[in-house]
Design a protein around this motif. Sequence first.
Motif, PDB file in Angstrom:
ATOM      1  N   MET A 142       5.455  -9.377  -6.459  1.00 20.28           N
ATOM      2  CA  MET A 142       5.473 -10.516  -7.367  1.00 20.28           C
ATOM      3  C   MET A 142       4.697 -10.229  -8.652  1.00 20.28           C
ATOM      4  SD  MET A 142       4.933 -13.501  -4.491  1.00 20.28           S
ATOM      5  CE  MET A 142       5.195 -14.863  -5.603  1.00 20.28           C
ATOM      6  N   GLU A 143       3.680  -9.386  -8.537  1.00 18.21           N
ATOM      7  CA  GLU A 143       2.834  -9.073  -9.689  1.00 18.21           C
ATOM      8  C   GLU A 143       3.339  -7.879 -10.491  1.00 18.21           C
ATOM      9  OE1 GLU A 143      -0.930  -8.485  -7.860  1.00 18.21           O
ATOM     10  OE2 GLU A 143      -1.072 -10.560  -7.133  1.00 18.21           O
ATOM     11  N   SER A 144       4.320  -7.160  -9.967  1.00 13.93           N
ATOM     12  CA  SER A 144       4.822  -5.970 -10.652  1.00 13.93           C
ATOM     13  C   SER A 144       5.796  -6.345 -11.764  1.00 13.93           C
ATOM     14  CB  SER A 144       5.528  -5.051  -9.643  1.00 13.93           C
ATOM     15  OG  SER A 144       6.184  -3.981 -10.305  1.00 13.93           O
ATOM     16  N   ASP A 145       5.696  -5.647 -12.884  1.00 16.13           N
ATOM     17  CA  ASP A 145       6.635  -5.847 -13.990  1.00 16.13           C
ATOM     18  C   ASP A 145       7.933  -5.083 -13.767  1.00 16.13           C
ATOM     19  OD1 ASP A 145       4.808  -7.451 -15.355  1.00 16.13           O
ATOM     20  OD2 ASP A 145       3.877  -5.724 -16.341  1.00 16.13           O
ATOM     21  N   LEU A 146       7.967  -4.210 -12.760  1.00 13.91           N
ATOM     22  CA  LEU A 146       9.119  -3.337 -12.554  1.00 13.91           C
ATOM     23  C   LEU A 146       9.980  -3.749 -11.354  1.00 13.91           C
ATOM     24  CD1 LEU A 146       7.265   0.055 -13.138  1.00 13.91           C
ATOM     25  CD2 LEU A 146       8.913  -1.013 -14.685  1.00 13.91           C
ATOM     26  N   LEU A 147       9.382  -4.471 -10.427  1.00 14.45           N
ATOM     27  CA  LEU A 147      10.084  -4.843  -9.206  1.00 14.45           C
ATOM     28  C   LEU A 147      10.535  -6.293  -9.260  1.00 14.45           C
ATOM     29  CD1 LEU A 147       7.637  -3.241  -6.581  1.00 14.45           C
ATOM     30  CD2 LEU A 147       9.545  -2.147  -7.793  1.00 14.45           C
ATOM     31  N   ARG A 181       0.825  -1.208   0.000  1.00 17.60           N
ATOM     32  CA  ARG A 181       0.000   0.000   0.000  1.00 17.60           C
ATOM     33  C   ARG A 181       0.864   1.265   0.000  1.00 17.60           C
ATOM     34  NH1 ARG A 181      -3.294   1.026   5.366  1.00 17.60           N
ATOM     35  NH2 ARG A 181      -1.118   1.144   6.043  1.00 17.60           N
ATOM     36  N   ASN A 182       1.909   1.269   0.803  1.00 20.63           N
ATOM     37  CA  ASN A 182       2.751   2.450   0.924  1.00 20.63           C
ATOM     38  C   ASN A 182       3.961   2.436   0.004  1.00 20.63           C
ATOM     39  OD1 ASN A 182       1.281   3.867   2.963  1.00 20.63           O
ATOM     40  ND2 ASN A 182       2.064   2.428   4.481  1.00 20.63           N
ATOM     41  N   PHE A 183       4.397   1.243  -0.419  1.00 24.58           N
ATOM     42  CA  PHE A 183       5.667   1.172  -1.135  1.00 24.58           C
ATOM     43  C   PHE A 183       5.572   0.940  -2.636  1.00 24.58           C
ATOM     44  CE2 PHE A 183       7.065   0.183   3.234  1.00 24.58           C
ATOM     45  CZ  PHE A 183       8.061   1.137   3.355  1.00 24.58           C
ATOM     46  N   LEU A 184       4.474   0.387  -3.101  1.00 26.43           N
ATOM     47  CA  LEU A 184       4.417   0.006  -4.519  1.00 26.43           C
ATOM     48  C   LEU A 184       4.701   1.180  -5.461  1.00 26.43           C
ATOM     49  CD1 LEU A 184       3.885  -1.976  -6.802  1.00 26.43           C
ATOM     50  CD2 LEU A 184       1.435  -1.507  -6.560  1.00 26.43           C
ATOM     51  N   GLU A 185       3.963   2.260  -5.339  1.00 31.63           N
ATOM     52  CA  GLU A 185       4.106   3.369  -6.282  1.00 31.63           C
ATOM     53  C   GLU A 185       5.487   4.014  -6.240  1.00 31.63           C
ATOM     54  OE1 GLU A 185       1.895   7.589  -7.464  1.00 31.63           O
ATOM     55  OE2 GLU A 185       0.862   6.112  -6.206  1.00 31.63           O
ATOM     56  N   PRO A 186       6.001   4.400  -5.053  1.00 29.29           N
ATOM     57  CA  PRO A 186       7.339   5.010  -5.044  1.00 29.29           C
ATOM     58  C   PRO A 186       8.442   4.062  -5.506  1.00 29.29           C
ATOM     59  CG  PRO A 186       6.502   4.740  -2.804  1.00 29.29           C
ATOM     60  CD  PRO A 186       5.369   4.473  -3.720  1.00 29.29           C
ATOM     61  N   LEU A 187       8.316   2.779  -5.213  1.00 28.25           N
ATOM     62  CA  LEU A 187       9.343   1.835  -5.647  1.00 28.25           C
ATOM     63  C   LEU A 187       9.308   1.642  -7.157  1.00 28.25           C
ATOM     64  CD1 LEU A 187       9.410  -0.942  -2.884  1.00 28.25           C
ATOM     65  CD2 LEU A 187      10.717   1.190  -3.054  1.00 28.25           C
ATOM     66  N   GLU A 188       8.116   1.593  -7.735  1.00 23.44           N
ATOM     67  CA  GLU A 188       8.026   1.474  -9.188  1.00 23.44           C
ATOM     68  C   GLU A 188       8.556   2.730  -9.873  1.00 23.44           C
ATOM     69  OE1 GLU A 188       4.658  -1.837 -10.236  1.00 23.44           O
ATOM     70  OE2 GLU A 188       4.046   0.272 -10.302  1.00 23.44           O
ATOM     71  N   ASP A 189       8.351   3.894  -9.272  1.00 25.89           N
ATOM     72  CA  ASP A 189       8.906   5.134  -9.838  1.00 25.89           C
ATOM     73  C   ASP A 189      10.434   5.069  -9.867  1.00 25.89           C
ATOM     74  OD1 ASP A 189       6.417   6.231 -10.256  1.00 25.89           O
ATOM     75  OD2 ASP A 189       6.423   7.452  -8.435  1.00 25.89           O
ATOM     76  N   LEU A 190      11.032   4.565  -8.793  1.00 24.44           N
ATOM     77  CA  LEU A 190      12.491   4.432  -8.763  1.00 24.44           C
ATOM     78  C   LEU A 190      12.964   3.426  -9.812  1.00 24.44           C
ATOM     79  CD1 LEU A 190      13.425   4.458  -4.971  1.00 24.44           C
ATOM     80  CD2 LEU A 190      14.296   6.007  -6.731  1.00 24.44           C
TER      81      LEU A 190
END
Length: 211
Positions: free
Chosen positions: A163-168, A134-143
């Motif tokens: 696990m579901e992110s294409d960027l992480l 909830r708190n980390f997905l968006e900022p981590l994907e931006d990085l």
Amino acid sequence: MSDEHPHDTDVLDERTPLDLLVWDAPNIDMTLSNVIGAKPSPASRPRFDAIARWFVTTAEDRDVEGSVFANIPPATATGMRGWIEAIRSFGYAVFAKPKLHPDDDVDLNMLEHIADRAAQRRLTRLIVASGDGRNFLEPLEDLARSGVQVVVLSFSEVAGYAMESDLLTFLDLEDVPGAFVTPLERVRLDALPAEGAWLRPSRSMREVASG
């Protein structure tokens, strides 16, 4: 005459590369309890020395920094000092914040620290130990979009966001060599044996019926 500044990128590239590890202690402790269905014991808690060795080994010749973020309830402050000193002896800095209200947490402090280090250094790899999407997905994907290799270190049962992110990149904590003294009693849905496996109930039926 061109308005471009050909050396601007070079200046940014000259910042010393850094691999950064940030550890969300409240989240990892809570999710570990959920994964094993019990309060973690010393034998079932992750070993910070083994995680430090893995982190340094995989960083090649880049600088490394590790930080553990912890909430400290005033009533348990004295008892937690030994744990904090042990972590510091393994090379981690510790950010300790009092747990004065139920919603006090360290997520924003972690994100501020990551942003500060990304501004000061050429962040090459960021490892975030937290199952809190909830708190980390968006900022981590931006990085990750900016070129940083972002690894989420958690448990497969609770870190679906990574696990579901294409960027992480996701890494299960139990896959870090030596992270646990003995294997955790868990059945990972992402690593089921071909013959199948039983998942034991986490509560008894009588407990559910009486609740």
